[in-house]
Design a protein around this motif. Sequence first.
Motif, short mmCIF file in Angstrom:
data_model
loop_
_atom_site.label_atom_id
_atom_site.label_comp_id
_atom_site.label_asym_id
_atom_site.label_seq_id
_atom_site.Cartn_x
_atom_site.Cartn_y
_atom_site.Cartn_z
N GLN A 131 0.82 -1.20 0.00
CA GLN A 131 0.00 0.00 0.00
C GLN A 131 0.86 1.26 0.00
O GLN A 131 0.55 2.23 -0.69
CB GLN A 131 -0.93 0.00 1.21
N GLN A 132 1.96 1.23 0.75
CA GLN A 132 2.86 2.38 0.78
C GLN A 132 3.52 2.61 -0.57
O GLN A 132 3.66 3.74 -1.02
CB GLN A 132 3.93 2.19 1.85
N ILE A 133 3.90 1.53 -1.23
CA ILE A 133 4.51 1.63 -2.56
C ILE A 133 3.50 2.22 -3.55
O ILE A 133 3.84 3.11 -4.35
CB ILE A 133 5.02 0.25 -3.04
N ALA A 134 2.26 1.75 -3.49
CA ALA A 134 1.22 2.25 -4.39
C ALA A 134 0.94 3.73 -4.12
O ALA A 134 0.79 4.52 -5.05
CB ALA A 134 -0.06 1.43 -4.23
N LEU A 135 0.89 4.12 -2.83
CA LEU A 135 0.66 5.53 -2.48
C LEU A 135 1.78 6.40 -3.02
O LEU A 135 1.54 7.46 -3.60
CB LEU A 135 0.57 5.68 -0.96
N LYS A 136 3.01 5.94 -2.87
CA LYS A 136 4.17 6.70 -3.35
C LYS A 136 4.10 6.89 -4.87
O LYS A 136 4.36 7.98 -5.39
CB LYS A 136 5.45 5.96 -2.95
N ALA A 137 3.72 5.83 -5.58
CA ALA A 137 3.62 5.91 -7.04
C ALA A 137 2.53 6.90 -7.45
O ALA A 137 2.73 7.70 -8.39
CB ALA A 137 3.34 4.53 -7.62
N GLU A 138 1.39 6.86 -6.77
CA GLU A 138 0.30 7.78 -7.10
C GLU A 138 0.70 9.23 -6.81
O GLU A 138 0.41 10.12 -7.60
CB GLU A 138 -0.96 7.43 -6.29
N MET A 139 1.37 9.45 -5.68
CA MET A 139 1.80 10.81 -5.34
C MET A 139 2.82 11.32 -6.35
O MET A 139 2.80 12.50 -6.70
CB MET A 139 2.38 10.86 -3.92
N LYS A 140 3.65 10.43 -6.84
CA LYS A 140 4.66 10.84 -7.84
C LYS A 140 3.97 11.28 -9.14
O LYS A 140 4.44 12.19 -9.82
CB LYS A 140 5.62 9.69 -8.11
N LYS A 141 2.83 10.64 -9.47
CA LYS A 141 2.07 11.03 -10.67
C LYS A 141 1.41 12.39 -10.49
O LYS A 141 1.33 13.18 -11.42
CB LYS A 141 0.98 10.00 -10.96
N ILE A 142 0.92 12.66 -9.28
CA ILE A 142 0.14 13.87 -9.02
C ILE A 142 1.04 15.09 -8.82
O ILE A 142 0.76 16.17 -9.36
CB ILE A 142 -0.76 13.68 -7.78
N LEU A 143 2.11 14.94 -8.06
CA LEU A 143 2.93 16.08 -7.66
C LEU A 143 4.05 16.36 -8.66
O LEU A 143 4.51 15.46 -9.35
CB LEU A 143 3.54 15.82 -6.28
N SER A 144 4.51 17.61 -8.65
CA SER A 144 5.70 17.96 -9.44
C SER A 144 6.92 17.39 -8.72
O SER A 144 6.83 16.94 -7.58
CB SER A 144 5.82 19.48 -9.57
#
Length: 147
Positions: free
Chosen positions: A101-114
Amino acid sequence: MKKVLIIAMAFISLHTVAQEREKGERSEYTPEQMATLHTKRMTLALDLSAAQQEQVQNLNLSQAEMRKTQMEARKARKTSEEGAKPTADERYAMQTERLDQQIALKAEMKKILSDEQYARWEKMAKRKGKHKKGKRGGKKGKHMSRE
């Protein structure tokens, strides 16, 4: 001597009441409220755009709902099995799921944020993790890595 003892007892009782209040504060919010508060804190810290706020809000909402269901499952397990501890395999499965879940959250945040926002978000997450470690017990165990 009596006065010192009375003052010490009063201090301990006040400290206990304050800790109980802190523990209960988080559970009184709904997942939607927790997600909104988290999103607003992130908006202030990372200067998110409106589109980013909406995406982060949805992500935070799904995270909050997942945490709430996991917390309820833990409570149900505790009451139904009289607090039986999970087996080593169950603990392994729970840790694996949490890390996924942490890995997935990190990947999603990387897509959203600059890139700059993502770097600041990671620093915030590291500080939050260190803060939690400090609350748990102080000394590092053998199983924890050195930083």
